[in-house]
Design a protein around this motif. Structure first.
Motif, short mmCIF file in Angstrom:
data_model
loop_
_atom_site.label_atom_id
_atom_site.label_comp_id
_atom_site.label_asym_id
_atom_site.label_seq_id
_atom_site.Cartn_x
_atom_site.Cartn_y
_atom_site.Cartn_z
N GLY A 36 -7.43 -1.90 -3.14
CA GLY A 36 -6.21 -1.58 -3.52
C GLY A 36 -5.43 -2.69 -3.61
N SER A 37 -5.09 -3.47 -2.52
CA SER A 37 -4.13 -4.62 -2.62
C SER A 37 -4.90 -5.79 -3.29
CB SER A 37 -3.75 -4.92 -1.29
OG SER A 37 -3.54 -4.01 -0.46
N LYS A 38 -6.21 -5.86 -2.82
CA LYS A 38 -6.89 -7.10 -3.40
C LYS A 38 -7.16 -7.05 -5.05
CE LYS A 38 -9.67 -8.42 -0.02
NZ LYS A 38 -10.86 -7.85 0.45
N GLY A 41 -3.69 -5.12 -6.78
CA GLY A 41 -2.12 -5.39 -6.23
C GLY A 41 -1.48 -4.08 -6.14
N PRO A 43 -1.45 -1.30 -3.19
CA PRO A 43 -1.90 -0.76 -1.79
C PRO A 43 -1.78 0.81 -1.93
CG PRO A 43 0.42 -1.62 -1.75
CD PRO A 43 0.11 -1.62 -3.00
N THR A 44 -2.90 1.39 -1.39
CA THR A 44 -3.15 2.90 -1.09
C THR A 44 -3.37 3.19 0.44
OG1 THR A 44 -5.28 2.66 -1.91
CG2 THR A 44 -3.85 3.31 -3.35
N HIS A 112 -0.39 6.08 -2.75
CA HIS A 112 0.57 4.98 -3.05
C HIS A 112 2.08 5.56 -2.67
CE1 HIS A 112 2.32 1.19 -4.60
NE2 HIS A 112 3.04 1.85 -5.37
N LYS A 129 5.33 -5.43 -10.10
CA LYS A 129 5.11 -5.76 -8.67
C LYS A 129 5.22 -4.41 -7.92
CE LYS A 129 5.97 -9.43 -5.13
NZ LYS A 129 5.85 -8.88 -4.10
N ARG A 132 5.25 -2.68 -1.78
CA ARG A 132 4.37 -2.97 -0.74
C ARG A 132 5.37 -2.82 0.73
NH1 ARG A 132 -0.62 -5.09 -0.10
NH2 ARG A 132 -0.76 -4.34 1.97
N ASP A 135 2.02 -3.10 6.65
CA ASP A 135 0.78 -2.25 7.15
C ASP A 135 1.01 -1.29 8.24
OD1 ASP A 135 -0.77 -3.47 5.16
OD2 ASP A 135 -2.20 -4.63 6.50
#
Ligand SMILES: Cc1cc2nc3c(=O)[nH]c(=O)nc-3n(C[C@H](O)[C@H](O)[C@H](O)COP(=O)(O)O)c2cc1C
Ligand SMILES: Nc1ncnc2c1ncn2[C@@H]1O[C@H](COP(=O)(O)OP(=O)(O)O)[C@@H](O)[C@H]1O
Ligand SMILES: [Mg+2]
Length: 212
Positions: A36-38, A41, A43-44, A112, A129, A132, A135
């Motif tokens: 997701g992030s990597k 871009g 994140p889930t 997300h 973007k 985010r 975490d």
């Protein structure tokens, strides 16, 4: 493969969620494949999907929108929102399924979380973007699914997948901005007893209920 046609700006009836929605899902935030992030871009937050077919046969694979709350009691320290006793309700877009682009063999539920509807949308522009947060693995998450957006597709490229998820964020946002949906996030004094109960469920974690 994704059909080559324009997308609708909203999903689901203006009058509010239609059966089988709203659907309640809960679970601790678990590790996914780290893509997701990597890769994207985007994140889930993944929650377990093990019991989904038995508990919710109505949730076919696809993309949905709804509202989430994170348990404030076990949100990791230093995540920006101080450890507090009240949960915040946030708009969300999610995918349930096998991610045909990645050909997963197990089903996943991936959420997300978007910024509050009162803030400008980061996904209104091309190549955005995405939102985010710090975490929050291990935190309990409550999700109320309010509507269905589309089936999952395979894509010709990673960029095409990202662009469609960007549009999903905008469709989710425009769908949730409608009065009959926004009242799942903010009490406008016009909500039915059922909507008030669903909103209360969202911020209830293991017997701890918040005042909303
Ligand atoms: C709103 C949304 C829509 C998505 N739609 C698709 C899709 O149509 N096809 C697909 O293969 N994956 C789709 N995905 C899943 C992404 O591929 C997935 O989030 C990514 O693989 C990250 O997985 P991970 O959490 O295991 O790292 C979608 C994700 C989101 C949040
Ligand atoms: N806006 C957001 N929505 C969902 N998760 C987010 C968000 N911002 C940060 N996160 C964090 O990122 C993690 C997900 O990142 P991702 O790259 O999809 O990893 P994984 O493959 O482990 O799910 C979530 O579990 C959560 O802790
Ligand atoms: Mg994820």
């Amino acid at each position: 493969m994704r059909p080559d046609k324009p997308r609708d700006p909203v999903a689901g009836p203006d009058a509010g969620p239609e059966s089988p929605y709203p659907v309640r899902l809960s679970g601790p935030v678990i590790k996914g494949f780290g893509r997701g992030s990597k890769d994207l871009g985007i994140p889930t937050a993944n929650i377990p999907a093990d019991d989904l077919s038995e508990q919710h046969p109505e949730l076919t694979s696809g993309v949905y929108y709804g509202v989430v709350a994170l348990d404030p009691q076990n949100l990791a320290q230093g995540n920006g929102a101080e450890k507090s006793s009240s949960a915040t309700l946030l708009p969300a877009v999610l995918s349930i399924g096998y991610n045909p682009f990645y050909k997963n063999t197990v089903r996943s539920v991936e959420i997300h979380i978007m910024p509050p509807l009162t803030q400008p949308s980061p996904t209104a522009v091309a190549h955005p973007k995405f939102n985010r947060l710090p975490d929050f693995y291990g935190t309990k998450l409550n999700l109320l699914i309010l509507g269905y957006i589309r089936p999952e597709f395979d894509y010709v490229s990673l960029d095409a997948l990202i662009e469609d998820i960007r549009i999903d964020c905008e469709v989710a946002r425009q769908s949730l901005l409608r009065d009959a949906y926004q009242r799942y996030i903010v009490d406008d004094g016009k909500a039915s007893a059922q909507v008030n109960e669903d909103r209360k469920w969202l911020v209830t974690f293991e017997g701890v209920s918040e005042n909303i």
